[in-house]
Scaffold this motif. Structure first.
Motif, PDB file in Angstrom:
ATOM      1  N   ASN A 161       0.879  -1.170   0.000  1.00 53.51           N
ATOM      2  CA  ASN A 161       0.000   0.000   0.000  1.00 53.51           C
ATOM      3  C   ASN A 161       0.912   1.215   0.000  1.00 53.51           C
ATOM      4  O   ASN A 161       1.727   1.380   0.906  1.00 53.51           O
ATOM      5  CB  ASN A 161      -0.908   0.016   1.232  1.00 53.51           C
ATOM      6  CG  ASN A 161      -2.031  -1.000   1.132  1.00 53.51           C
ATOM      7  OD1 ASN A 161      -2.836  -0.964   0.197  1.00 53.51           O
ATOM      8  ND2 ASN A 161      -2.091  -1.918   2.082  1.00 53.51           N
ATOM      9  N   ALA A 162       0.789   2.048  -1.021  1.00 53.74           N
ATOM     10  CA  ALA A 162       1.677   3.198  -1.154  1.00 53.74           C
ATOM     11  C   ALA A 162       0.862   4.418  -1.576  1.00 53.74           C
ATOM     12  O   ALA A 162       0.103   4.359  -2.550  1.00 53.74           O
ATOM     13  CB  ALA A 162       2.774   2.919  -2.173  1.00 53.74           C
ATOM     14  N   ARG A 163       1.009   5.512  -0.827  1.00 55.60           N
ATOM     15  CA  ARG A 163       0.381   6.783  -1.167  1.00 55.60           C
ATOM     16  C   ARG A 163       1.419   7.632  -1.880  1.00 55.60           C
ATOM     17  O   ARG A 163       2.489   7.908  -1.327  1.00 55.60           O
ATOM     18  CB  ARG A 163      -0.104   7.484   0.097  1.00 55.60           C
ATOM     19  CG  ARG A 163      -1.163   8.533  -0.147  1.00 55.60           C
ATOM     20  CD  ARG A 163      -1.596   9.205   1.136  1.00 55.60           C
ATOM     21  NE  ARG A 163      -0.693  10.269   1.511  1.00 55.60           N
ATOM     22  CZ  ARG A 163      -0.136  10.403   2.716  1.00 55.60           C
ATOM     23  NH1 ARG A 163      -0.365   9.513   3.654  1.00 55.60           N
ATOM     24  NH2 ARG A 163       0.663  11.426   2.976  1.00 55.60           N
ATOM     25  N   CYS A 164       1.114   8.012  -3.116  1.00 51.74           N
ATOM     26  CA  CYS A 164       2.134   8.624  -3.964  1.00 51.74           C
ATOM     27  C   CYS A 164       1.680   9.977  -4.480  1.00 51.74           C
ATOM     28  O   CYS A 164       0.548  10.137  -4.961  1.00 51.74           O
ATOM     29  CB  CYS A 164       2.447   7.729  -5.161  1.00 51.74           C
ATOM     30  SG  CYS A 164       2.953   6.041  -4.712  1.00 51.74           S
ATOM     31  N   SER A 165       2.576  10.954  -4.398  1.00 55.37           N
ATOM     32  CA  SER A 165       2.321  12.243  -5.029  1.00 55.37           C
ATOM     33  C   SER A 165       2.543  12.107  -6.536  1.00 55.37           C
ATOM     34  O   SER A 165       3.223  11.189  -7.007  1.00 55.37           O
ATOM     35  CB  SER A 165       3.243  13.309  -4.443  1.00 55.37           C
ATOM     36  OG  SER A 165       4.606  12.973  -4.679  1.00 55.37           O
ATOM     37  N   PRO A 171       9.869  15.062  -9.161  1.00 53.32           N
ATOM     38  CA  PRO A 171       9.317  13.723  -9.369  1.00 53.32           C
ATOM     39  C   PRO A 171       8.416  13.304  -8.211  1.00 53.32           C
ATOM     40  O   PRO A 171       8.653  13.651  -7.053  1.00 53.32           O
ATOM     41  CB  PRO A 171      10.574  12.839  -9.445  1.00 53.32           C
ATOM     42  CG  PRO A 171      11.685  13.775  -9.788  1.00 53.32           C
ATOM     43  CD  PRO A 171      11.336  15.081  -9.153  1.00 53.32           C
ATOM     44  N   GLY A 172       7.356  12.569  -8.521  1.00 52.72           N
ATOM     45  CA  GLY A 172       6.462  12.074  -7.494  1.00 52.72           C
ATOM     46  C   GLY A 172       7.163  11.095  -6.568  1.00 52.72           C
ATOM     47  O   GLY A 172       8.038  10.333  -6.993  1.00 52.72           O
ATOM     48  N   MET A 173       6.777  11.123  -5.292  1.00 49.44           N
ATOM     49  CA  MET A 173       7.347  10.228  -4.287  1.00 49.44           C
ATOM     50  C   MET A 173       6.224   9.433  -3.633  1.00 49.44           C
ATOM     51  O   MET A 173       5.082   9.887  -3.552  1.00 49.44           O
ATOM     52  CB  MET A 173       8.120  11.010  -3.226  1.00 49.44           C
ATOM     53  CG  MET A 173       9.352  11.727  -3.742  1.00 49.44           C
ATOM     54  SD  MET A 173      10.661  10.597  -4.276  1.00 49.44           S
ATOM     55  CE  MET A 173      11.155   9.863  -2.711  1.00 49.44           C
ATOM     56  N   CYS A 174       6.569   8.237  -3.149  1.00 53.43           N
ATOM     57  CA  CYS A 174       5.606   7.344  -2.526  1.00 53.43           C
ATOM     58  C   CYS A 174       5.972   7.093  -1.063  1.00 53.43           C
ATOM     59  O   CYS A 174       7.154   7.061  -0.708  1.00 53.43           O
ATOM     60  CB  CYS A 174       5.564   5.990  -3.243  1.00 53.43           C
ATOM     61  SG  CYS A 174       4.965   6.085  -4.952  1.00 53.43           S
ATOM     62  N   LEU A 175       4.942   6.907  -0.235  1.00 55.12           N
ATOM     63  CA  LEU A 175       5.097   6.545   1.169  1.00 55.12           C
ATOM     64  C   LEU A 175       4.395   5.216   1.401  1.00 55.12           C
ATOM     65  O   LEU A 175       3.240   5.038   1.013  1.00 55.12           O
ATOM     66  CB  LEU A 175       4.489   7.603   2.090  1.00 55.12           C
ATOM     67  CG  LEU A 175       5.045   9.018   2.038  1.00 55.12           C
ATOM     68  CD1 LEU A 175       4.261   9.920   2.984  1.00 55.12           C
ATOM     69  CD2 LEU A 175       6.513   9.023   2.426  1.00 55.12           C
ATOM     70  N   PHE A 189      10.114   6.247  -1.585  1.00 58.41           N
ATOM     71  CA  PHE A 189      10.799   5.886  -2.820  1.00 58.41           C
ATOM     72  C   PHE A 189      10.123   6.612  -3.983  1.00 58.41           C
ATOM     73  O   PHE A 189       8.972   7.055  -3.878  1.00 58.41           O
ATOM     74  CB  PHE A 189      10.765   4.365  -3.038  1.00 58.41           C
ATOM     75  CG  PHE A 189       9.371   3.772  -3.019  1.00 58.41           C
ATOM     76  CD1 PHE A 189       8.627   3.665  -4.184  1.00 58.41           C
ATOM     77  CD2 PHE A 189       8.808   3.333  -1.833  1.00 58.41           C
ATOM     78  CE1 PHE A 189       7.350   3.123  -4.174  1.00 58.41           C
ATOM     79  CE2 PHE A 189       7.532   2.785  -1.801  1.00 58.41           C
ATOM     80  CZ  PHE A 189       6.802   2.682  -2.974  1.00 58.41           C
ATOM     81  N   PRO A 190      10.804   6.753  -5.121  1.00 58.96           N
ATOM     82  CA  PRO A 190      10.225   7.462  -6.265  1.00 58.96           C
ATOM     83  C   PRO A 190       9.017   6.723  -6.838  1.00 58.96           C
ATOM     84  O   PRO A 190       8.985   5.492  -6.905  1.00 58.96           O
ATOM     85  CB  PRO A 190      11.374   7.506  -7.276  1.00 58.96           C
ATOM     86  CG  PRO A 190      12.607   7.320  -6.462  1.00 58.96           C
ATOM     87  CD  PRO A 190      12.225   6.416  -5.343  1.00 58.96           C
ATOM     88  N   ARG A 191       8.034   7.482  -7.266  1.00 58.65           N
ATOM     89  CA  ARG A 191       6.837   6.900  -7.881  1.00 58.65           C
ATOM     90  C   ARG A 191       7.199   6.099  -9.127  1.00 58.65           C
ATOM     91  O   ARG A 191       6.539   5.106  -9.447  1.00 58.65           O
ATOM     92  CB  ARG A 191       5.850   8.021  -8.215  1.00 58.65           C
ATOM     93  CG  ARG A 191       4.563   7.553  -8.894  1.00 58.65           C
ATOM     94  CD  ARG A 191       3.624   8.709  -9.123  1.00 58.65           C
ATOM     95  NE  ARG A 191       2.441   8.307  -9.883  1.00 58.65           N
ATOM     96  CZ  ARG A 191       1.203   8.654  -9.575  1.00 58.65           C
ATOM     97  NH1 ARG A 191       0.972   9.424  -8.523  1.00 58.65           N
ATOM     98  NH2 ARG A 191       0.187   8.257 -10.318  1.00 58.65           N
ATOM     99  N   SER A 192       8.230   6.513  -9.838  1.00 57.11           N
ATOM    100  CA  SER A 192       8.626   5.820 -11.068  1.00 57.11           C
ATOM    101  C   SER A 192       9.005   4.366 -10.809  1.00 57.11           C
ATOM    102  O   SER A 192       8.964   3.535 -11.722  1.00 57.11           O
ATOM    103  CB  SER A 192       9.785   6.557 -11.740  1.00 57.11           C
ATOM    104  OG  SER A 192      10.907   6.634 -10.871  1.00 57.11           O
TER     105      SER A 192
END
Length: 217
Positions: A161-165, A171-175, A189-192
């Motif tokens: 489960n990752a919430r990503c900008s 660049p978008g980042m994920c939590l 970590f990076p959304r890519s």
């Protein structure tokens, strides 16, 4: 007098011989930092690589409120020493992010990450989900919600489960969060990287297991 001088010479020689035989042959060297440190966060024990700790003030064993780390992806090894940035290199092309960042912090009985995914996020998510591949799905947070301009990615096996900008000027980042007893682990970590999301999910599992302290500490 001659006998006294001879006895003194023999005594001095014997003392010198004993001192030579007992003199240590090892050379004292300054002790280096241990490879791993036992730390306690929220009453939970972790065993973390010393060189992975990002803040020098956190590089000590014992109780801490928070510890910030980073690991090279996909090897999950602690990073090498940071390179010095000079006026000649500051304008060089920015290198892609190759680190997965981890924060271990005491949760103080805050809502658990899995409960937040099940009970809080659905209030702000758009009803439709978009399949990313055969196992990963994406749901968009509604505009005007506390999580506007973010998306929630979910998968069951391996669990993620990752919430990503979203990508923008940066660049978008994920939590992605995990809870272990009294501590929450937040992975960034990076959304890519979601193009290889299975590798990311497995890396989160491996790091979680590697950093847990032995039972019975």
């Amino acid at each position: 007098m001659t006998l006294i001088m001879a006895a003194a010479a023999l005594t001095a020689g014997a003392v010198a011989l004993v001192a030579y035989l007992l003199w240590p042959t090892w050379v004292a060297r300054p002790a280096g930092a241990p490879n791993r440190l036992p730390v306690s966060v929220g009453g939970t024990l972790f065993n973390v690589p010393t060189t992975a700790i990002r803040r020098k003030i956190q590089r000590h064993s014992g109780p801490q409120e928070r510890v910030d780390l980073n690991f090279v992806f996909p090897s999950l090894e602690p990073p090498d020493a940071p390179k010095h940035v000079s006026a000649d290199t500051v304008e060089e092309k920015v290198q892609p992010i190759d680190r997965i960042f981890v924060s271990i912090s005491a949760h103080h009985d805050a809502l658990a990450p899995d409960l937040r995914v099940r009970t809080i996020y659905p209030r702000y998510l758009a009803p439709a989900s978009t399949p990313v591949d055969d196992a990963l799905t994406m749901r968009t947070f509604r505009e005007g919600s506390p999580y506007a301009n973010e998306d929630l990615f979910s998968a069951a096996a391996p669990a993620l489960n990752a919430r990503c900008s979203r990508d923008g000027l940066t660049p978008g980042m994920c939590l992605s969060e995990r809870r272990i007893d009294g501590a929450d682990l937040t992975f960034r970590f990076p959304r890519s990287w979601l193009s290889q999301w299975r590798d990311v999910a497995n890396a989160i599992d491996r790091l979680t297991m590697q950093m847990q302290g032995p039972k019975g500490w």
